[in-house]
Design a protein around this motif. Structure first.
Motif, short mmCIF file in Angstrom:
data_model
loop_
_atom_site.label_atom_id
_atom_site.label_comp_id
_atom_site.label_asym_id
_atom_site.label_seq_id
_atom_site.Cartn_x
_atom_site.Cartn_y
_atom_site.Cartn_z
N MET A 48 0.85 -1.17 0.00
CA MET A 48 0.00 0.00 0.00
C MET A 48 0.89 1.23 0.00
O MET A 48 1.87 1.30 0.74
CB MET A 48 -0.90 -0.03 1.24
N HIS A 49 0.56 2.17 -0.83
CA HIS A 49 1.32 3.41 -0.96
C HIS A 49 0.35 4.58 -0.80
O HIS A 49 -0.83 4.46 -1.12
CB HIS A 49 2.01 3.49 -2.32
N GLY A 50 0.86 5.69 -0.35
CA GLY A 50 0.02 6.87 -0.17
C GLY A 50 0.70 8.12 -0.67
O GLY A 50 1.93 8.26 -0.61
N LEU A 51 -0.11 9.03 -1.17
CA LEU A 51 0.34 10.34 -1.61
C LEU A 51 -0.54 11.39 -0.96
O LEU A 51 -1.72 11.15 -0.69
CB LEU A 51 0.23 10.48 -3.14
N GLY A 52 0.01 12.55 -0.75
CA GLY A 52 -0.76 13.66 -0.21
C GLY A 52 -0.58 14.89 -1.07
O GLY A 52 0.47 15.09 -1.68
N ALA A 53 -1.61 15.72 -1.11
CA ALA A 53 -1.55 17.01 -1.81
C ALA A 53 -1.69 18.10 -0.75
O ALA A 53 -2.60 18.05 0.08
CB ALA A 53 -2.67 17.11 -2.84
N ARG A 54 -0.79 19.06 -0.80
CA ARG A 54 -0.78 20.14 0.19
C ARG A 54 -0.87 21.49 -0.50
O ARG A 54 -0.39 21.66 -1.62
CB ARG A 54 0.49 20.08 1.03
N THR A 55 -1.44 22.44 0.20
CA THR A 55 -1.47 23.81 -0.28
C THR A 55 -0.09 24.43 -0.08
O THR A 55 0.78 23.83 0.57
CB THR A 55 -2.52 24.63 0.50
N ALA A 56 0.10 25.62 -0.59
CA ALA A 56 1.40 26.31 -0.44
C ALA A 56 1.77 26.50 1.02
O ALA A 56 2.95 26.49 1.37
CB ALA A 56 1.36 27.65 -1.16
N ASP A 57 0.76 26.64 1.90
CA ASP A 57 1.06 26.82 3.33
C ASP A 57 1.14 25.49 4.08
O ASP A 57 1.25 25.48 5.30
CB ASP A 57 0.06 27.76 3.99
N GLY A 58 1.11 24.38 3.36
CA GLY A 58 1.32 23.07 3.97
C GLY A 58 0.09 22.33 4.43
O GLY A 58 0.19 21.22 4.97
N ARG A 59 -1.10 22.88 4.20
CA ARG A 59 -2.33 22.20 4.62
C ARG A 59 -2.61 21.02 3.70
O ARG A 59 -2.60 21.15 2.48
CB ARG A 59 -3.51 23.17 4.61
N VAL A 75 -4.76 18.73 1.67
CA VAL A 75 -6.09 18.89 1.06
C VAL A 75 -6.52 17.68 0.24
O VAL A 75 -7.65 17.62 -0.22
CB VAL A 75 -6.16 20.15 0.17
N GLY A 76 -5.63 16.70 0.08
CA GLY A 76 -6.02 15.51 -0.68
C GLY A 76 -5.10 14.35 -0.40
O GLY A 76 -3.93 14.54 -0.03
N ILE A 77 -5.65 13.14 -0.55
CA ILE A 77 -4.87 11.92 -0.37
C ILE A 77 -5.23 10.91 -1.46
O ILE A 77 -6.33 10.92 -2.00
CB ILE A 77 -5.10 11.26 1.01
N ALA A 78 -4.28 10.05 -1.76
CA ALA A 78 -4.52 8.94 -2.69
C ALA A 78 -3.78 7.73 -2.15
O ALA A 78 -2.59 7.82 -1.85
CB ALA A 78 -4.03 9.29 -4.09
N HIS A 79 -4.48 6.61 -2.01
CA HIS A 79 -3.87 5.34 -1.63
C HIS A 79 -3.93 4.43 -2.84
O HIS A 79 -4.96 4.32 -3.49
CB HIS A 79 -4.63 4.69 -0.47
N HIS A 80 -2.82 3.77 -3.12
CA HIS A 80 -2.78 2.86 -4.26
C HIS A 80 -1.93 1.65 -3.93
O HIS A 80 -1.11 1.69 -3.01
CB HIS A 80 -2.27 3.57 -5.51
N LEU A 81 -2.16 0.59 -4.67
CA LEU A 81 -1.38 -0.63 -4.47
C LEU A 81 -1.13 -1.30 -5.81
O LEU A 81 -1.86 -1.09 -6.78
CB LEU A 81 -2.08 -1.59 -3.51
N PHE A 82 -0.06 -2.06 -5.84
CA PHE A 82 0.32 -2.80 -7.04
C PHE A 82 0.04 -4.27 -6.82
O PHE A 82 0.20 -4.78 -5.72
CB PHE A 82 1.82 -2.59 -7.34
N HIS A 83 -0.41 -4.95 -7.87
CA HIS A 83 -0.68 -6.39 -7.75
C HIS A 83 -0.51 -7.09 -9.08
O HIS A 83 -0.57 -6.47 -10.14
CB HIS A 83 -2.09 -6.63 -7.19
N ALA A 84 -0.28 -8.38 -8.99
CA ALA A 84 -0.19 -9.21 -10.18
C ALA A 84 -1.58 -9.37 -10.77
O ALA A 84 -2.59 -9.17 -10.08
CB ALA A 84 0.39 -10.57 -9.82
N HIS A 85 -1.63 -9.74 -12.01
CA HIS A 85 -2.90 -9.94 -12.70
C HIS A 85 -2.72 -11.08 -13.68
O HIS A 85 -1.64 -11.29 -14.20
CB HIS A 85 -3.29 -8.65 -13.43
N ALA A 86 -3.78 -11.80 -13.95
CA ALA A 86 -3.69 -12.96 -14.84
C ALA A 86 -3.38 -12.57 -16.28
O ALA A 86 -2.72 -13.32 -16.99
CB ALA A 86 -4.99 -13.75 -14.79
N TRP A 87 -3.85 -11.41 -16.74
CA TRP A 87 -3.62 -11.05 -18.14
C TRP A 87 -2.55 -9.97 -18.30
O TRP A 87 -1.53 -10.25 -18.89
CB TRP A 87 -4.93 -10.63 -18.81
N PRO A 88 -2.77 -8.76 -17.82
CA PRO A 88 -1.69 -7.78 -18.02
C PRO A 88 -0.51 -8.07 -17.09
O PRO A 88 -0.64 -8.76 -16.09
CB PRO A 88 -2.33 -6.44 -17.69
#
Length: 114
Positions: A1-12, A14-27
């Motif tokens: 699990m990985h996470g990213l954050g988005a901050r305003t110029a003053d450091g607040r 304001v957004g997050i994204a969680h993502h993960l990588f996994h194997a797949h049968a086709w791609p």
């Protein structure tokens, strides 16, 4: 699990994204954008798109061939963004409940397979 954050110029934050990588049968490999949230007062300002684009950068760096996201069918705001930057592939997700195991009915003589 990985996470990213988005901050305003003053450091607040304001957004997050969680993502993960996994194997797949086709791609070769897939990246699932599991969670995406933007603070209400920061919506409509490109924060969600910037987070998605950064996840895409991470996915390419890892060699993933697919980045995908699910959302609720009634989330019109999110779907409008996804429709602009991604392709709806027609799939609908179903969740099978994995609660306490159910006892399977025992086969009767009339439906027993030989």
């Amino acid at each position: 699990m990985h996470g990213l954050g988005a901050r305003t110029a003053d450091g607040r934050l304001v957004g997050i994204a969680h993502h993960l990588f996994h194997a797949h049968a086709w791609p070769a490999g897939s990246c699932y954008l599991q969670d995406l949230f933007v603070a209400e007062d920061a919506r409509g300002k490109g924060v969600a798109r910037a987070l998605i684009e950064e996840v895409a950068v991470k996915a390419r760096e890892r060699g993933a061939v697919r980045l995908y996201r699910t959302t609720q069918d009634h989330n019109a705001t999110a779907r409008a963004l996804y429709d602009r930057i991604a392709a709806f592939n027609g799939f609908i997700r179903y969740d099978y409940p994995l609660g306490a195991p159910q006892e399977a009915p025992s086969p009767s003589s009339s439906n027993r397979v030989s």
